[in-house]
Every structure is written in structure tokens, then in C-alpha cells.
Design a protein around this motif. Structure first.
Motif, mmCIF file in Angstrom:
data_model
loop_
_atom_site.group_PDB
_atom_site.id
_atom_site.type_symbol
_atom_site.label_atom_id
_atom_site.label_comp_id
_atom_site.label_asym_id
_atom_site.label_seq_id
_atom_site.Cartn_x
_atom_site.Cartn_y
_atom_site.Cartn_z
ATOM 1 N N LEU A 190 56.701 115.286 -37.058
ATOM 2 C CA LEU A 190 57.428 115.605 -35.826
ATOM 3 C C LEU A 190 56.746 115.151 -34.545
ATOM 4 N N THR A 191 55.541 114.581 -34.643
ATOM 5 C CA THR A 191 54.835 114.162 -33.428
ATOM 6 C C THR A 191 55.611 113.113 -32.641
ATOM 7 N N PHE A 192 56.430 112.323 -33.320
ATOM 8 C CA PHE A 192 57.199 111.286 -32.623
ATOM 9 C C PHE A 192 58.172 111.878 -31.602
ATOM 10 N N LEU A 193 58.443 113.189 -31.704
ATOM 11 C CA LEU A 193 59.339 113.837 -30.739
ATOM 12 C C LEU A 193 58.658 114.100 -29.399
ATOM 13 N N LEU A 194 57.328 114.086 -29.372
ATOM 14 C CA LEU A 194 56.602 114.320 -28.129
ATOM 15 C C LEU A 194 56.732 113.123 -27.193
ATOM 16 N N PRO A 195 56.639 113.341 -25.871
ATOM 17 C CA PRO A 195 56.573 112.198 -24.956
ATOM 18 C C PRO A 195 55.219 111.502 -25.112
ATOM 19 N N GLU A 196 55.217 110.197 -24.964
ATOM 20 C CA GLU A 196 53.957 109.460 -25.035
ATOM 21 C C GLU A 196 53.147 109.729 -23.775
ATOM 22 N N SER A 197 51.843 109.561 -23.872
ATOM 23 C CA SER A 197 50.989 109.732 -22.698
ATOM 24 C C SER A 197 51.355 108.703 -21.630
ATOM 25 N N PRO A 198 51.701 109.162 -20.410
ATOM 26 C CA PRO A 198 52.059 108.197 -19.364
ATOM 27 C C PRO A 198 50.878 107.308 -18.975
ATOM 28 N N ARG A 199 49.677 107.822 -19.111
ATOM 29 C CA ARG A 199 48.510 107.024 -18.743
ATOM 30 C C ARG A 199 48.249 105.924 -19.767
ATOM 31 N N TRP A 200 48.504 106.214 -21.042
ATOM 32 C CA TRP A 200 48.394 105.156 -22.049
ATOM 33 C C TRP A 200 49.457 104.089 -21.802
ATOM 34 N N LEU A 201 50.661 104.506 -21.448
ATOM 35 C CA LEU A 201 51.727 103.543 -21.144
ATOM 36 C C LEU A 201 51.334 102.651 -19.971
ATOM 37 N N MET A 202 50.697 103.232 -18.961
ATOM 38 C CA MET A 202 50.241 102.436 -17.816
ATOM 39 C C MET A 202 49.183 101.430 -18.242
ATOM 40 N N LEU A 203 48.273 101.851 -19.114
ATOM 41 C CA LEU A 203 47.240 100.932 -19.605
ATOM 42 C C LEU A 203 47.861 99.739 -20.322
ATOM 43 N N LYS A 204 49.000 99.964 -20.957
ATOM 44 C CA LYS A 204 49.690 98.897 -21.693
ATOM 45 C C LYS A 204 50.729 98.190 -20.821
ATOM 46 N N HIS A 205 50.706 98.466 -19.506
ATOM 47 C CA HIS A 205 51.598 97.825 -18.535
ATOM 48 C C HIS A 205 53.070 98.114 -18.804
ATOM 49 N N ARG A 206 53.342 99.278 -19.334
ATOM 50 C CA ARG A 206 54.722 99.724 -19.557
ATOM 51 C C ARG A 206 55.075 100.723 -18.446
ATOM 52 N N ASP A 207 55.087 100.206 -17.223
ATOM 53 C CA ASP A 207 55.200 101.051 -16.040
ATOM 54 C C ASP A 207 56.511 101.824 -15.970
#
Length: 512
Positions: A190-207
Motif C-alpha cells: 500500500l505504500t504506493f498510495l502515499l504521496p512521493e516526497s516533493p523534495r525528491w521530485l525536485m532533485l529529479k527535476h520533476r517540478d
């Protein structure tokens, strides 16, 4: 269903903290397993007390080894993915322990379970810190220790029931061991239901995804909210600054700023284990037996002790973001030292055969008090503080390294405790007494207050502050609530023209 952003974020943090319940369960259940006649016969631990130390410490050795791989997976494949992987590995370790047919199989299961626990000790605080609003970061991250305590509480009552009704059978130890796998199941599926870390998304340039997640966590999906915009701009600026800076493992010691943070985290994690908390958990049955209690009484005492700890952890969740970090760490260590100063002469009496029932009750009282202050102001902050002071580029690596200090110290104490109790007896408690007092002194001198500071401002805060914090008044004070700062400051960073939505009047819960 409409839901407050802070409640939604708190719920996400609690779900991730299921990983901590696995560790807490293991902490308590293993001491009861050592008393099961069927387990003693299977593993032959009675012939050599070192075997008992090996079984305890093999999990901790696995945790030490598992910390760095978890941080690598978290940086490469996302925080959510790494949590799922840790859950899978724990199920493997739990299955090996439950079905163990030899000491070797038990050791292997303990190692794999420990590998996963080591990963979760890095990943859960990492994820929680990166999704939390600064004003409730302490509260959310303190759930790690609460769920650890909850797992320990559940384990002791299950162990007590199995010892009472299944004594002498394989179920006495296999059932409690097997049940530890239950919290790992939702982590895997069920972890896939959580929101992803916004800071990790920023590191990957998924602004675009990052600001969407920030809005979901803090403003019911309103991407124009002033706090969301300010937080996004701050994160964006830090990622751009770190783009030209080394964020490899070398950066942890090549930068004086990063080295200071890592040292503080390592010191804190190591100091926590030197209070003796792990020894008391792992060897509680033997310890309570040494002061006059027998059989299932010892398991009942530990179950009650864990209940007090759990209540203290609830208090920590409620008040940590009001009290700050320094005060609880200092004063709870001082009280812990006093507890062991009182406990040592009581244990000495039993060693020489002069202990009374009143002495036994006195020992229980001071160990219960120690558990309360540890659970309120030491244990939770050992997971909060090291993670929140790291910057985004090194947070996973730094958290892994500081967690490793906890595991190696825990491993050391778990390994030497049986021999120490056999060789120096009651004098072993003097070590815990001294360490509690020295912990308080070191924290008083070196640890800045971090309450209400955003993750992105930690670098500047530490850069301009004195290493000896009592010489710098700014490092002893809490910051003002960041949401108030951002919404009241005309110079607060912004990415787009925004309209305040202070009431967050609309929106619905979405899980992604």
C-alpha cells in the motif's frame, strides 16, 4: 471527504511509521523468546551465553549493513520505492525466523530482518521530514518512536499470553516471532498510495509534480497558496544551489558544514544507546529476574513498562513542536542519569543477597521513570534531529550514516551485555548513569535549537552559528512559525503571483 492538510500529512507520516513498529516489536519479543524451553533446546543457547548475544546482535549487524543500501535506493528510485523494498526484505527475514530449524537459520533470519530494519530506520524519518510542514515536523517525526513503542507494547502482551498459555510448546516463541511480519504487509502493498516526497521530485527535476504534492500536503491542492509557493521557491533555490556542489558521499566530510551536521547526528544516535535502553529491552527478563521477579511476572512487568513508554511517546507527539529539541534532550538525559544512580545500589543489594521486596519495587519505579523520560525526550529526538538538519542533497546519505551509529552502538551493547552482567554485575549500571549525564552536557554545549526552521534554511542557520552553541544566543532560540513568516513578509519568495488562501476552504482528500 474533506480533510485538514495537517491531518492528511500526519496520516501519511503515521503510515510510513509502520516501519518503526517492526523494530519496536523485535526489541521486545526477543527477550521473551530466550525464555521459551523449545527455543532454548533448538538453539542450544544455554550451553554458551555468547550465543544469546549473537542472536540479539545479528539483527543489529544487519541493520548496520542495511542503512547505506536503503539510502542509495531512496535517492535513485524514490522514497516510496525504498520503503516497499525494505518491507519485502523484512518478510523474508521474518519467515526464516518463524520457521527456523537451527541456530544458523535463526541467525540468518535475524540478519535479513535487521537489514530491513536498518533501512527503515533511515527511510521513515527521511520520508517524514520531507513531507512535513515545518510547524509540525517534530510531531510527525516523533511518530517513529511512538510506533516503535507501540510495536514493543504489542509484542510484550503477545509474549506474555503465549508464555502463560503455550508454555513449553513451539508456539510459545514461533507465534510471537511470526506476528512481527504483519506491519510489513501494508508497507509492501500500500505504500504506493502515499504521496512521493516533493523534495525528491525536485532533485529529479520533476517540478510540476513537486508543487502538486506540496499543495496536496499543505493546502488541499491549492498550488497558488502563499505557503506552498514560498516553500516551493525555497526548495527550488536550494536544488539550484546544490546543482553546482558535490552531493556525493565525499561531501559528508569534505564540507565543514556537512561534517558538523553528521558529527552531531552520530553523537546523538550513539549517545542514545549508551543510556542502556537497548540492554534493558533485550534483556528485560533477566534483569527483572535479578531483582526478585520470576516467570511470567517479568513479561507482565515489561508489558506495563512499555505502556508507560507509549503514553510518554503520545505526550512527545503532542508537545514536541511546542517545547523544541534542546530542552527535552538535556533534561531527560539528566533525569535518566538520576534514575540509574538510584537503580545501581538497589541492584547491588540483590547481588549480595540482601535485596528486599521494597528494593525490587524501587528498582521497578526508577526503570519505569527512565523509560518515561527516554520515550518522551530522548528516543523520539534521536530520529528527528539528525534527519531534519541535513540538506536535501545529502539527507538520505547523512541519515543513513547517523543511523549506522545507532546500530553499531546497539550492536556493541547487545553483544557485551551478557558478559558484562556476568563479570561486573551491578557495576554495569554505573556506565549508563555516567553516559546519561555526559550526554546532557554535550547536548547543552553543541546542539542548536531547530524548532520551526524549514529544512531549506538549516544550512544557512548552521553556517552562521557557533559550534559551541551556548556562545551564540540565536542558536538557543526557536524560530517563529514559518507559515507566519512567509505570509507576513513582503519579501517572501514567490514563483507566480499568488492569492492567499489562508482558510483552505475547499478541497478533498486525494491519495496518490
Amino acid at each position: 471527504m474533506a480533510i485538514s492538510p495537517k491531518i492528511y500529512t500526519f496520516g501519511c507520516g503515521c503510515f510510513a511509521a509502520l516501519g518503526a513498529s517492526i523494530f519496536g516489536y523485535d526489541l521486545s519479543v526477543i527477550s521473551s523468546v530466550f525464555t521459551a524451553p523449545d527455543f532454548i533446546e533448538l538453539t542450544d543457547i544455554a550451553s554458551n551465553p555468547t550465543y544469546q548475544g549473537f542472536i540479539v546482535s545479528s539483527m543489529l549487524l544487519g541493520a548496520f549493513v542495511g542503512s547505506i543500501p536503503a539510502s542509495l535506493v531512496a535517492d535513485l528510485f524514490s522514497r516510496r520505492t525504498s520503503l516497499t523494498c525494505a518491507g519485502v526484505i523484512f518478510l523474508l527475514g521474518g519467515a526464516l525466523q518463524t520457521g527456523a530449524q537451527s541456530r544458523g537459520m535463526m541467525l540468518a533470519g535475524r540478519f535479513f530482518a535487521g537489514f530491513a530494519i536498518g533501512g527503515l530506520g533511515t527511510l521513515v524519518p527521511l520520508y517524514q521530514s520531507e513531507i512535513a510542514h515545518p510547524s509540525q515536523r517534530g510531531r510527525i517525526m516523533a511518530t517513529f518512536q511512538f510506533f516503535l513503542g507501540l510495536g514493543s507494547f504489542i509484542a510484550t502482551w503477545i509474549a506474555y499470553a503465549c508464555a502463560k498459555y503455550q508454555y513449553g510448546t513451539a508456539l510459545q516463541w514461533r507465534l510471537p516471532i511470526g506476528l512481527q511480519m504483519l506491519p510489513a504487509v501494508p508497507l509492501v502493498f500500500l505504500t504506493f498510495l502515499l504521496p512521493e516526497s516533493p523534495r525528491w521530485l525536485m532533485l529529479k527535476h520533476r517540478d510540476a509534480e513537486a508543487i502538486k504534492v506540496l499543495a496536496k500536503l499543505h493546502a488541499r491542492g491549492n498550488e497558488s497558496d502563499s505557503f506552498v509557493q514560498a516553500e516551493y521557491a525555497s526548495m527550488k533555490r536550494q536544488v539550484e544551489e546544490e546543482a553546482g556542489v558535490d552531493t556525493t558521499w565525499k561531501a559528508l566530510y569534505s564540507s565543514v558544514l556537512n561534517l558538523r551536521k553528521v558529527l552531531l547526528g552520530v553523537i546523538l544516535q550513539f549517545s542514545v544507546q549508551m543510556t542502556g535502553v537497548g540492554v534493558i529491552q533485550y534483556y528485560s527478563v533477566s534483569i527483572y529476574t535479578s531483582v526478585g521477579y520470576k516467570g511470567s511476572q517479568t513479561l507482565l512487568i515489561q508489558a506495563i513498562n512499555n505502556l508507560f513508554g507509549l503514553l510518554a511517546e503520545v505526550a512527545c507527539i503532542l508537545f514536541l513542536d511546542k517545547t523544541g529539541r534542546r530542552g527535552p534532550l538535556i533534561w531527560c538525559n539528566v533525569i535518566g542519569g538520576i534514575c540509574f544512580a538510584a537503580a545501581t545500589p538497589l541492584v547491588r543489594k540483590f547481588t549480595f543477597g540482601t535485596g528486599t521486596k521494597a528494593d525490587g519495587l524501587g528498582f521497578l519505579a526508577v526503570t519505569f521513570l527512565f523509560n518515561i523520560v527516554f520515550s518522551y525526550g530522548i528516543g523520539p529526538l534521536s530520529w528527528v534531529y539528525p534527519t531534519e538538519i541535513m540538506n536535501t542533497g545529502i539527507r538520505a546519505k547523512g541519515s543513513a550514516l547517523t543511523a549506522m551509529a545507532s546500530w553499531i552502538a546497539n550492536f556493541m551493547m547487545g553483544e557485551i551485555a551478557p558478559t558484562a552482567f556476568a563479570q561486573v554485575s551491578w557495576r554495569f549500571y554505573i556506565v549508563f548513569c555516567v553516559c546519561c549525564f555526559t550526554n546532557a552536557l554535550v547536548i547543552y554545549l553543541l546542539f542548536p535549537e531547530t524548532k520551526n526552521r524549514t529544512l531549506e534554511e538549516m544550512d544557512d542557520y548552521f553556517r552562521r552559528g557557533n559550534w559551541v552553541v551556548i556562545r551564540d544566543k540565536d542558536m538557543l532560540r526557536s524560530a517563529e512559525d514559518p507559515e507566519r513568516r512567509f505570509t507576513s513578509d513582503d519579501s517572501a519568495p514567490a514563483v507566480l503571483p499568488v492569492a492567499d488562501d489562508d482558510k483552505h476552504a475547499s478541497g478533498h482528500l486525494e491519495i496518490a
